[in-house]
Design an enzyme around this catalytic site. Structure first.
Site, PDB file in Angstrom:
ATOM      1  CE  LYS A  11      -3.603  -2.067   1.992  1.00 54.70           C
ATOM      2  NZ  LYS A  11      -4.876  -1.909   3.309  1.00 54.70           N
ATOM      3  CE1 TYR A  51      -9.546  -2.881   0.055  1.00 57.45           C
ATOM      4  CE2 TYR A  51      -8.705  -1.162  -0.973  1.00 57.45           C
ATOM      5  CZ  TYR A  51      -8.046  -2.595  -0.312  1.00 57.45           C
ATOM      6  OH  TYR A  51      -7.414  -2.632   0.560  1.00 57.45           O
ATOM      7  CG  PHE A  59     -12.771   1.170   6.749  1.00 60.59           C
ATOM      8  CD1 PHE A  59     -13.010   1.035   5.836  1.00 60.59           C
ATOM      9  CD2 PHE A  59     -14.063   1.029   8.137  1.00 60.59           C
ATOM     10  CE1 PHE A  59     -12.750  -0.473   6.022  1.00 60.59           C
ATOM     11  CE2 PHE A  59     -13.993  -0.506   7.767  1.00 60.59           C
ATOM     12  CZ  PHE A  59     -13.523  -1.599   6.770  1.00 60.59           C
ATOM     13  CG  ASN A 114      -3.534  -2.442   6.782  1.00 59.52           C
ATOM     14  OD1 ASN A 114      -3.453  -2.154   5.800  1.00 59.52           O
ATOM     15  ND2 ASN A 114      -4.267  -3.489   7.430  1.00 59.52           N
ATOM     16  CG  HIS A 117      -5.397  -6.350  -0.341  1.00 56.51           C
ATOM     17  ND1 HIS A 117      -6.806  -6.657   1.092  1.00 56.51           N
ATOM     18  CD2 HIS A 117      -5.376  -7.440  -0.717  1.00 56.51           C
ATOM     19  CE1 HIS A 117      -7.705  -7.050   0.170  1.00 56.51           C
ATOM     20  NE2 HIS A 117      -7.020  -7.638  -1.279  1.00 56.51           N
TER      21      HIS A 117
HETATM   22  P1  CMP Z   1      -7.291  -4.528   3.592  1.00 54.40           P
HETATM   23  O1  CMP Z   1      -7.018  -6.142   4.308  1.00 54.40           O
HETATM   24  O2  CMP Z   1      -6.692  -4.195   2.754  1.00 54.40           O
HETATM   25  O3  CMP Z   1      -8.717  -4.918   3.154  1.00 54.40           O
HETATM   26  C1  CMP Z   1      -9.754  -3.724   3.525  1.00 54.40           C
HETATM   27  C2  CMP Z   1      -9.639  -2.209   4.418  1.00 54.40           C
HETATM   28  O4  CMP Z   1     -10.170  -1.828   5.153  1.00 54.40           O
HETATM   29  C3  CMP Z   1      -8.243  -3.270   5.399  1.00 54.40           C
HETATM   30  O5  CMP Z   1      -7.176  -3.822   4.921  1.00 54.40           O
HETATM   31  C4  CMP Z   1      -7.840  -1.973   6.333  1.00 54.40           C
HETATM   32  O6  CMP Z   1      -6.623  -0.972   6.235  1.00 54.40           O
HETATM   33  C5  CMP Z   1      -8.970  -0.858   6.434  1.00 54.40           C
HETATM   34  N1  CMP Z   1     -10.059  -0.936   7.694  1.00 54.40           N
HETATM   35  C6  CMP Z   1     -10.346  -1.724   7.857  1.00 54.40           C
HETATM   36  N2  CMP Z   1     -10.956  -0.862   9.141  1.00 54.40           N
HETATM   37  C7  CMP Z   1     -10.492   0.081   9.074  1.00 54.40           C
HETATM   38  C8  CMP Z   1     -10.386   1.759   9.761  1.00 54.40           C
HETATM   39  N3  CMP Z   1     -11.971   1.335  10.977  1.00 54.40           N
HETATM   40  N4  CMP Z   1     -10.992   2.579   9.316  1.00 54.40           N
HETATM   41  C9  CMP Z   1      -9.776   2.830   8.235  1.00 54.40           C
HETATM   42  N5  CMP Z   1      -9.253   1.282   7.388  1.00 54.40           N
HETATM   43  C10 CMP Z   1      -9.518  -0.040   8.211  1.00 54.40           C
END
Ligand code: CMP
Length: 140
Positions: A11, A51, A59, A114, A117
């Site tokens: 990311k 997504y 979010f 984070n 993905h």
């Molecule tokens: P990912 O595995 O890319 O799939 C969905 C993403 O939503 C997840 O990783 C997080 O990065 C994001 N996500 C989940 N919960 C939150 C949140 N409370 N606020 C912002 N982003 C979120």
């Protein structure tokens, strides 16, 4: 266990901190092979389509804006049980809950930023791989 393929995204928070190689080393050390990889910039439309399953979540706007905010590296990882193996290597979605040594424990900044993905199941892996790659771009 069968050989599988899974879709991985490094990311914008991680590409921005020049962590692509260190994250790829984690995958390779775990026995995952990078059989396709490209660095791209997702548009907002790309992020919203990728997504779409989360579009009712509070979010969603933050998530899609973040994913379109900088370069990402999209990849196909291959290996035995690759979907679960990749999720183990990534660690929990929230870095505060991620086990020591995982990518998110070492590199992630928050639940949103984070670093990586990974697909969560065989059906989503197939859909997510096809979202970014044609068959001829994947060389196992
Ligand atoms: P990912 O595995 O890319 O799939 C969905 C993403 O939503 C997840 O990783 C997080 O990065 C994001 N996500 C989940 N919960 C939150 C949140 N409370 N606020 C912002 N982003 C979120």
């Amino acid at each position: 266990m069968a050989t599988e393929r899974t879709l991985s995204i490094i990311k914008p928070d991680a590409t921005g901190r020049n962590l692509t190689g260190r994250i790829n080393a984690k995958f390779e050390e775990a026995g995952l092979r990078i059989v396709a990889q490209k660095r791209i910039r997702m548009s907002m439309a790309d992020a919203e389509a990728f997504y779409a399953v989360h579009k009712e979540r509070p979010f969603f706007g933050e998530l899609t804006a973040f994913m379109a905010s900088g370069p990402v590296v999209v990849q196909v990882l291959e290996g035995e049980g690759a979907i679960v193996k990749n999720r183990d290597v990534m660690g929990a979605t929230n870095p505060a809950d991620a086990a020591p040594g995982t990518i998110r424990a070492e590199f992630a900044q928050s639940v949103g930023e984070n670093s990586v993905h990974g697909s969560d199941a065989p059906e989503t892996a197939a859909e997510e791989i096809a979202f970014f790659f044609s068959g001829r771009e994947i060389v196992g």
